[in-house]
Design an enzyme around this catalytic site. Structure first.
Site, PDB file in Angstrom:
ATOM      1  N   GLU A 119      48.936   3.717   6.105  1.00  0.00           N
ATOM      2  CA  GLU A 119      49.481   3.308   7.401  1.00  0.00           C
ATOM      3  C   GLU A 119      51.009   3.286   7.327  1.00  0.00           C
ATOM      4  O   GLU A 119      51.583   2.819   6.345  1.00  0.00           O
ATOM      5  CB  GLU A 119      48.958   1.917   7.775  1.00  0.00           C
ATOM      6  CG  GLU A 119      49.480   1.423   9.124  1.00  0.00           C
ATOM      7  CD  GLU A 119      49.063  -0.006   9.444  1.00  0.00           C
ATOM      8  OE1 GLU A 119      49.008  -0.345  10.638  1.00  0.00           O
ATOM      9  OE2 GLU A 119      48.802  -0.776   8.503  1.00  0.00           O
ATOM     10  N   CYS A 179      44.139  -0.075   9.903  1.00  0.00           N
ATOM     11  CA  CYS A 179      44.399  -1.420   9.385  1.00  0.00           C
ATOM     12  C   CYS A 179      43.601  -2.519  10.099  1.00  0.00           C
ATOM     13  O   CYS A 179      42.446  -2.749   9.785  1.00  0.00           O
ATOM     14  CB  CYS A 179      45.903  -1.710   9.432  1.00  0.00           C
ATOM     15  SG  CYS A 179      46.416  -3.067   8.335  1.00  0.00           S
ATOM     16  N   LYS A 222      46.044   2.983  17.244  1.00  0.00           N
ATOM     17  CA  LYS A 222      45.512   1.698  16.777  1.00  0.00           C
ATOM     18  C   LYS A 222      45.048   0.850  17.961  1.00  0.00           C
ATOM     19  O   LYS A 222      45.828   0.537  18.868  1.00  0.00           O
ATOM     20  CB  LYS A 222      46.598   0.969  15.979  1.00  0.00           C
ATOM     21  CG  LYS A 222      46.133  -0.276  15.234  1.00  0.00           C
ATOM     22  CD  LYS A 222      47.277  -0.786  14.360  1.00  0.00           C
ATOM     23  CE  LYS A 222      46.865  -1.932  13.464  1.00  0.00           C
ATOM     24  NZ  LYS A 222      48.007  -2.357  12.596  1.00  0.00           N
TER      25      LYS A 222
END
Length: 351
Positions: free
Chosen positions: A109, A224, A183
């Site tokens: 990331e 994440c 995300k």
């Protein structure tokens, strides 16, 4: 003394030694000194649970992958404030992983920028414009094409109009962009005295789960914090994913507690592979990553992992294990569609 009730509904053993329970092996041919009718039962047929209704729309069958066995490379990279250096460094790591046999390479990331709200606007790239407007993805595209591999390109800050996203691009072996995941769950966290980070100060949340068919199978993408939300992984599994990839950068507070735990849970719950890739740890940076990039198998077993230093992990994925585990432990056929349901809103609305 052995006592059997008149209607054969229960038994009592006043002297356990009568059956020598501690020493006599028991199997299907063992003769018991009492009627076995007392233990007979008829399990409810799983079909009466309506397992297919536990997923709406019903789960897709697992597709036959182009490759059943291949190597994956996880590139745990050191990240600096020099963007050009980060791009060149990532290219070298990708090449090294490919030289070691990796057909799929996963990056961390935010690998081209420090992980900071102040840095995201400065290092952001216009991915859709491509070329000079996005040197990071241009490198990934060329590397995938030249090396003839699939690349899940970690994530970088993306600028789209007046908005910023944390975005992961997937490139096929032909160098073409196959998918872009923004995300979905932003990292807004406040643990007093430990860690405070509010991604939503600068970033906008993505709106679409991302699953992509590649030369190494069907892959679901998360970034994440997306790892914490089991519903997303369940949707990917119901869409026929073989593998989930999560570039991530857990911190020194939640990393030791949850990083491996969540990966193993997502893998075991959905009986598929989970791969993660973190930046290497830099104790001098404003945000310190936990590291520990990992590959987890469909039984929740850790197949390969590392510590926090910069390194490249090469590990094998064998999709036949997915079918094996699902046969051994047939969760899909045992779900209680009569009691609960996961709704994939986008699939449902697309019909």
């Amino acid at each position: 003394m052995l006592t059997i009730s008149k209607n054969l509904t229960f038994i009592t053993l006043s002297r356990p030694s009568l059956l020598n329970l501690n020493h006599t092996p028991f199997n299907s041919t063992t003769k018991l000194p009492f009627p076995t009718k007392a233990f007979s039962f008829t399990p409810m047929a799983s079909s009466s649970y309506n397992p297919e209704q536990a997923r709406a729309p019903p789960a897709l069958p697992l597709p036959v992958p182009p490759l059943s066995k291949f190597k994956i490379g996880l590139c745990q990279l050191s990240v600096t404030n020099d963007k050009e250096r980060n791009i060149v460094h990532a290219r070298k790591a990708i090449e090294e992983a490919a030289e070691k046999g990796a057909k799929l390479v996963l990056l961390p990331e935010i690998w081209n920028s420090p992980y900071s709200n102040d840095c995201f606007p400065v290092y952001a790239e216009d991915i859709d414009a491509g070329g000079d407007a996005s040197p990071s993805t241009a490198m990934l595209s060329e590397a995938a094409r030249v090396l003839k591999i699939t690349i899940v390109g970690g994530s970088i800050p993306e600028r789209s109009g007046d908005k910023l996203y944390n975005a992961c691009c997937v490139f096929g072996a032909d160098g073409k962009l196959k998918a872009k995941h923004r995300k979905i769950h932003l990292f807004d966290i406040d643990i007093p005295g430990k860690i405070t980070f509010i991604e939503s100060k600068t970033l906008t949340a993505g709106q679409t789960p991302t699953i992509v068919d590649t030369d190494v199978g069907r892959i679901g993408i998360g970034i994440c914090y997306d790892l914490r939300f089991q519903e997303l992984a369940m949707i990917y599994a119901a869409r026929g994913a073989h593998l989930l990839c999560y570039p991530g950068a857990f911190n020194m507070t939640t990393g030791p507690l949850h990083w491996e735990l969540l990966q193993r849970a997502r893998a075991a719950d959905n009986q598929l592979y989970v791969a993660t890739c973190s930046p290497a740890r830099d104790t001098e940076s404003g945000y310190v990553a936990w590291g520990h990039s990992t590959l987890v198998g469909p039984f929740g077993e850790v197949l390969a992992t590392t510590e926090h230093e910069e390194t490249i992990i090469i590990a094998e994925i064998d999709y036949s294990t997915v079918e094996l585990r699902r046969t051994n432990l047939p969760l899909q056929k045992q779900r209680r569609g009569d009691l609960y349901q996961l709704v994939d809103v986008q699939r449902l609305n697309s019909k």
